[in-house]
Design a protein around this motif. Structure first.
Motif, mmCIF file in Angstrom:
data_model
loop_
_atom_site.group_PDB
_atom_site.id
_atom_site.type_symbol
_atom_site.label_atom_id
_atom_site.label_comp_id
_atom_site.label_asym_id
_atom_site.label_seq_id
_atom_site.Cartn_x
_atom_site.Cartn_y
_atom_site.Cartn_z
ATOM 1 N N LYS A 41 0.819 -1.224 0.000
ATOM 2 C CA LYS A 41 0.000 0.000 0.000
ATOM 3 C C LYS A 41 0.851 1.271 0.000
ATOM 4 C CE LYS A 41 -3.989 -2.182 2.243
ATOM 5 N NZ LYS A 41 -3.442 -3.560 2.145
ATOM 6 N N ALA A 42 1.877 1.284 -0.827
ATOM 7 C CA ALA A 42 2.711 2.476 -0.983
ATOM 8 C C ALA A 42 1.927 3.562 -1.707
ATOM 9 C CB ALA A 42 3.982 2.135 -1.745
ATOM 10 N N SER A 43 2.243 4.796 -1.373
ATOM 11 C CA SER A 43 1.572 5.940 -2.003
ATOM 12 C C SER A 43 2.069 6.159 -3.431
ATOM 13 C CB SER A 43 1.817 7.214 -1.192
ATOM 14 O OG SER A 43 1.559 7.024 0.170
ATOM 15 N N ASP A 44 3.342 5.839 -3.668
ATOM 16 C CA ASP A 44 3.937 6.063 -4.978
ATOM 17 C C ASP A 44 5.185 5.206 -5.090
ATOM 18 O OD1 ASP A 44 4.175 7.162 -7.520
ATOM 19 O OD2 ASP A 44 3.869 9.224 -6.804
ATOM 20 N N TYR A 45 5.719 5.077 -6.282
ATOM 21 C CA TYR A 45 6.888 4.209 -6.464
ATOM 22 C C TYR A 45 7.582 4.523 -7.788
ATOM 23 C CZ TYR A 45 4.146 1.694 -9.931
ATOM 24 O OH TYR A 45 3.413 1.387 -11.047
ATOM 25 N N ILE A 46 8.822 4.060 -7.880
ATOM 26 C CA ILE A 46 9.543 4.061 -9.147
ATOM 27 C C ILE A 46 10.569 2.938 -9.100
ATOM 28 C CG2 ILE A 46 11.371 5.664 -8.410
ATOM 29 C CD1 ILE A 46 11.224 6.891 -11.253
ATOM 30 N N GLY A 47 10.774 2.292 -10.228
ATOM 31 C CA GLY A 47 11.784 1.258 -10.366
ATOM 32 C C GLY A 47 12.496 1.435 -11.691
ATOM 33 N N SER A 48 13.426 0.546 -11.977
ATOM 34 C CA SER A 48 14.093 0.567 -13.280
ATOM 35 C C SER A 48 13.067 0.227 -14.357
ATOM 36 C CB SER A 48 15.238 -0.446 -13.312
ATOM 37 O OG SER A 48 16.242 -0.095 -12.380
ATOM 38 N N LYS A 49 12.969 1.082 -15.370
ATOM 39 C CA LYS A 49 11.958 0.879 -16.407
ATOM 40 C C LYS A 49 12.501 -0.023 -17.514
ATOM 41 C CE LYS A 49 8.873 3.315 -19.582
ATOM 42 N NZ LYS A 49 7.727 2.494 -19.137
ATOM 43 N N TYR A 50 11.793 -1.106 -17.764
ATOM 44 C CA TYR A 50 12.162 -2.057 -18.820
ATOM 45 C C TYR A 50 11.205 -1.856 -19.994
ATOM 46 C CZ TYR A 50 15.385 -4.575 -15.776
ATOM 47 O OH TYR A 50 16.452 -4.916 -14.972
ATOM 48 N N PHE A 51 11.765 -1.628 -21.180
ATOM 49 C CA PHE A 51 10.945 -1.240 -22.324
ATOM 50 C C PHE A 51 10.380 -2.447 -23.067
ATOM 51 C CE2 PHE A 51 13.894 2.297 -21.615
ATOM 52 C CZ PHE A 51 12.974 3.319 -21.436
ATOM 53 N N VAL A 52 9.164 -2.248 -23.581
ATOM 54 C CA VAL A 52 8.429 -3.297 -24.282
ATOM 55 C C VAL A 52 7.940 -2.751 -25.617
ATOM 56 C CG1 VAL A 52 6.458 -4.886 -24.185
ATOM 57 C CG2 VAL A 52 7.634 -4.212 -22.061
ATOM 58 N N GLU A 53 8.101 -3.557 -26.666
ATOM 59 C CA GLU A 53 7.550 -3.218 -27.985
ATOM 60 C C GLU A 53 6.888 -4.450 -28.566
ATOM 61 O OE1 GLU A 53 10.233 -1.532 -30.777
ATOM 62 O OE2 GLU A 53 10.664 0.257 -29.559
ATOM 63 N N ASN A 54 5.657 -4.272 -29.047
ATOM 64 C CA ASN A 54 4.915 -5.367 -29.669
ATOM 65 C C ASN A 54 4.854 -6.597 -28.764
ATOM 66 O OD1 ASN A 54 4.583 -3.817 -32.092
ATOM 67 N ND2 ASN A 54 6.654 -4.412 -32.717
ATOM 68 N N GLY A 55 4.698 -6.353 -27.464
ATOM 69 C CA GLY A 55 4.525 -7.450 -26.527
ATOM 70 C C GLY A 55 5.792 -8.187 -26.142
ATOM 71 N N LYS A 56 6.968 -7.658 -26.544
ATOM 72 C CA LYS A 56 8.236 -8.315 -26.226
ATOM 73 C C LYS A 56 9.198 -7.343 -25.550
ATOM 74 C CE LYS A 56 8.073 -11.828 -29.871
ATOM 75 N NZ LYS A 56 7.961 -12.960 -28.911
ATOM 76 N N MET A 57 10.032 -7.897 -24.684
ATOM 77 C CA MET A 57 11.035 -7.086 -24.003
ATOM 78 C C MET A 57 12.129 -6.701 -24.997
ATOM 79 S SD MET A 57 9.509 -7.308 -21.115
ATOM 80 C CE MET A 57 10.658 -6.370 -20.091
ATOM 81 N N THR A 58 12.438 -5.409 -25.064
ATOM 82 C CA THR A 58 13.403 -4.941 -26.065
ATOM 83 C C THR A 58 14.860 -5.072 -25.604
ATOM 84 O OG1 THR A 58 13.469 -2.657 -25.272
ATOM 85 C CG2 THR A 58 11.702 -3.238 -26.817
ATOM 86 N N GLY A 59 15.071 -5.170 -24.302
ATOM 87 C CA GLY A 59 16.436 -5.138 -23.767
ATOM 88 C C GLY A 59 16.842 -3.733 -23.353
ATOM 89 N N GLY A 60 15.991 -2.756 -23.643
ATOM 90 C CA GLY A 60 16.258 -1.386 -23.220
ATOM 91 C C GLY A 60 15.832 -1.173 -21.770
ATOM 92 N N VAL A 61 16.660 -0.472 -21.032
ATOM 93 C CA VAL A 61 16.376 -0.224 -19.617
ATOM 94 C C VAL A 61 16.736 1.214 -19.258
ATOM 95 C CG1 VAL A 61 16.825 -0.927 -17.228
ATOM 96 C CG2 VAL A 61 16.998 -2.625 -19.069
#
Length: 244
Positions: A131-151
């Protein structure tokens, strides 16, 4: 009106290990990636850390690189399935002290904000559970339903400092009355900016940094949790022993 916040790192501060590592293991366990992705070199690094012969930060950087490589091209649905299993099976494996502090801050009406280097898809699930008010983590990028490897990483002190400023502005945080909890060097900038810095089972490298900074040395409370005992020690009285 200014708000009081409690900023929490997750891995090693709330959660007893690394969410990323647990997710990596679940991907292997459910045959979503091949066992060979956990290389012999990585196993050696892990064993060195387990035997306390290696550096924790170095270990996490190495495993993060291999984790990103293993995720590249993987279906997001597989990532989400493994993420749900991590939360279902492992999310209660947290430190008693930190869990109690989250409840205390919530009872005081403080904002609970998670700032973590773990993947955003894991951090979001932990934020929901606690029940955190807000958050941030390392963003992992997705294109066309697949992980791109971009972070877009949230691993270092600089990136966490920028995230902290974002939340300060967003929620009108009174930093002199606020709290921060961390365990490694990546959390140092976060601890330096609050009125009440707390180090949870800090790494040797973090203890060194705490002792090098006058503000942190005189104001940081160090918490050591072992078995069912919680120790509270001011940084100013700690002495870092050399070991062989």
């Amino acid at each position: 009106m200014a708000n009081i916040a409690a900023f929490f790192d997750i891995d090693g501060t709330l959660y007893r290990d690394s969410l990323l590592i647990e997710h990596f293991r679940k991907l292997i366990q459910y045959d979503l990636i091949h066992r060979r992705e956990w290389s012999e070199q990585l196993e050696t690094t892990y064993m060195n850390w387990e035997k306390r012969q290696g550096n924790y930060d170095d270990y996490l950087h190495e495993i993060s690189d291999q984790y990103v490589e293993a995720l590249t091209g993987l279906d997001k649905s597989s990532v989400d399935f493994a993420s749900d299993q991590v939360i279902k099976l492992k999310a209660d494996r947290v430190y008693r002290y930190t869990r109690s502090r989250i409840k205390w801050h919530q009872d005081q009406g403080h904002k609970i904000i998670f700032i973590s280097g773990s993947p955003d898809f894991l951090v979001s699930r932990m934020a929901e559970k606690y029940k955190a008010s807000d958050y941030i983590g390392s963003k992992y990028f997705v294109e066309n339903g697949k992980m791109t490897g971009g972070v877009s990483p949230m691993w270092g002190s600089d990136s966490k400092d920028k995230a902290l400023q974002y939340f300060i502005d967003k929620h009108s945080i009174d930093m002199e009355k606020s709290y921060a909890y961390g365990d490694t060097n990546g959390d140092i900038s976060m601890l330096k900016r609050v009125g009440f810095p707390i180090a949870i089972n800090p790494s040797r490298e973090m203890l060194h940094q705490l002792n090098m900074d006058d503000y942190l040395k005189n104001n940081t409370l160090v918490i050591i949790e072992r078995k069912d005992v919680i120790y509270q020690v001011p940084t100013s009285v700690l002495h870092i022993e050399d070991c062989c």
